[in-house]
Write a protein that holds these residues in place. Structure first.
Motif, short mmCIF file in Angstrom:
data_model
loop_
_atom_site.label_atom_id
_atom_site.label_comp_id
_atom_site.label_asym_id
_atom_site.label_seq_id
_atom_site.Cartn_x
_atom_site.Cartn_y
_atom_site.Cartn_z
N VAL A 132 0.84 -1.20 0.00
CA VAL A 132 0.00 0.00 0.00
C VAL A 132 0.88 1.24 0.00
CG1 VAL A 132 -1.70 1.28 1.36
CG2 VAL A 132 -1.85 -1.20 1.19
N ASP A 133 0.47 2.26 -0.77
CA ASP A 133 1.13 3.56 -0.72
C ASP A 133 0.56 4.31 0.49
OD1 ASP A 133 1.86 6.28 -1.02
OD2 ASP A 133 2.07 6.02 -3.18
N LEU A 134 1.32 4.31 1.59
CA LEU A 134 0.79 4.84 2.85
C LEU A 134 0.42 6.31 2.73
CD1 LEU A 134 2.23 2.18 3.80
CD2 LEU A 134 2.69 3.36 5.94
N LEU A 135 1.24 7.09 2.04
CA LEU A 135 0.98 8.52 1.96
C LEU A 135 -0.23 8.81 1.08
CD1 LEU A 135 4.66 9.80 1.62
CD2 LEU A 135 3.21 9.78 3.66
N GLU A 136 -0.29 8.16 -0.08
CA GLU A 136 -1.39 8.41 -1.00
C GLU A 136 -2.72 7.93 -0.44
OE1 GLU A 136 -2.80 7.12 -5.51
OE2 GLU A 136 -0.66 7.18 -5.00
#
Length: 301
Positions: A132-136
């Protein structure tokens, strides 16, 4: 000019009745405080204090400004206190990302206790086997069991080692025989995890540091560890799993270890989270909890 500091000085002067008393309380010189109030008057374009030889008087504009000044400063103090308490108590929504197998098999062991300890916290769970892209996607913390983490600016905190082992159902081994060496695996079908770069290739090592690389024929592949687990229990072939995925099935005999004297490369449980100078209390609370929980051996052989 520091307008907030000047407002605090003005309020202190008005309430104590003189610059001398205000300067004594603030631990500053009379000159510094007088200069702050003059700058404030210049900034506002009006006189706030009428000075006589004996005392200070509020002008009409000064009285109006004083009322607003008190209100603003008290609101600032209340906000500071509220933020301070917020920083100390985990509150709000904690967005937690985990793999599907970890979410189904492992969270139930400790998440209820964590939630009970932090009653003001809500958990939003994201179960996915992709990275998972944590920031996005605005995920606060991701718990991942992996051998390799992609290069990124994220922080990865190591929590535990996850043993990987080969297993098969007793019924499968009765029908097809039990492998007694890594070479025997080439005659058995592998239930492979399709997300791996080489799902049919196994690298094995024993206590004598002998190494074997085996290519097993594929019978079934899937992008879900839980589907592969069900297939292994259903006697469709041999599969490799993190111990936490099959621990209960090993305990009750639905699965048996295969070639137990040989080991597959272990994986690591990480807590991954965005880099930040100040960790939110909800993130810090979860990190501290899982660090302490997995400091004990939770997946014994």
């Amino acid at each position: 000019m520091d307008q907030l500091s000047a407002m605090q000085t003005f309020r202190r002067v008005v309430e104590l009745g003189s610059f001398s008393a205000a300067a004594s309380q603030a631990g500053l010189s009379h000159t510094v405080l007088s200069r702050q109030v003059k700058h404030l008057e210049r900034h506002l374009g009006t006189q706030l204090l009428a000075r006589t030889t004996r005392r200070l008087h509020l002008t009409e504009a000064g009285a109006l400004f004083y009322r607003h000044c008190v209100q603003i400063l008290e609101q600032m103090q209340a906000m500071t206190l509220e933020l301070s308490e917020h920083q100390q108590q985990p509150t709000g929504t904690l967005r937690l990302g985990v793999s599907t197998a970890f979410g189904e098999l492992e969270l139930g062991r400790w998440l209820p206790d964590f939630v009970e300890r932090h009653a003001q916290l809500q958990i939003e769970l994201n179960c996915s086997d992709r990275f998972v892209d944590l920031l996005e996607e605005q995920v606060d913390v991701c718990l991942r069991v992996t051998r390799h983490l992609p290069d990124s600016s994220l922080v990865a905190r190591r929590l535990a080692t996850s043993e990987v082992l080969l297993v098969a159902a007793p019924r499968y081994l009765e029908r097809h025989g039990t492998p007694i060496s890594p070479a025997d695996l080439a005659r058995h079908p592998l239930l492979g995890y399709s997300q791996l770069p080489h799902p049919q290739r196994l690298q094995m090592v024993n206590d004598a540091d002998e190494r074997q690389e085996i290519l097993m024929p594929r019978r079934l592949s899937a992008n879900s560890p839980m589907a592969l687990r069900a297939a292994a229990i259903g006697a469709l072939g041999i599969a490799s799993f993190d111990r936490f995925i099959v621990q209960d099935a090993l305990r009750d005999g639905r699965l048996l270890p295969v070639l137990g004297e040989w080991r597959l490369p272990a994986r690591t449980l990480y807590a991954v989270y965005p880099q930040s100078r100040y960790l939110a209390p909800k993130v810090r609370a979860l990190l501290d909890y899982v660090q302490a929980y997995y400091a004990q051996d939770r997946w014994p052989a």
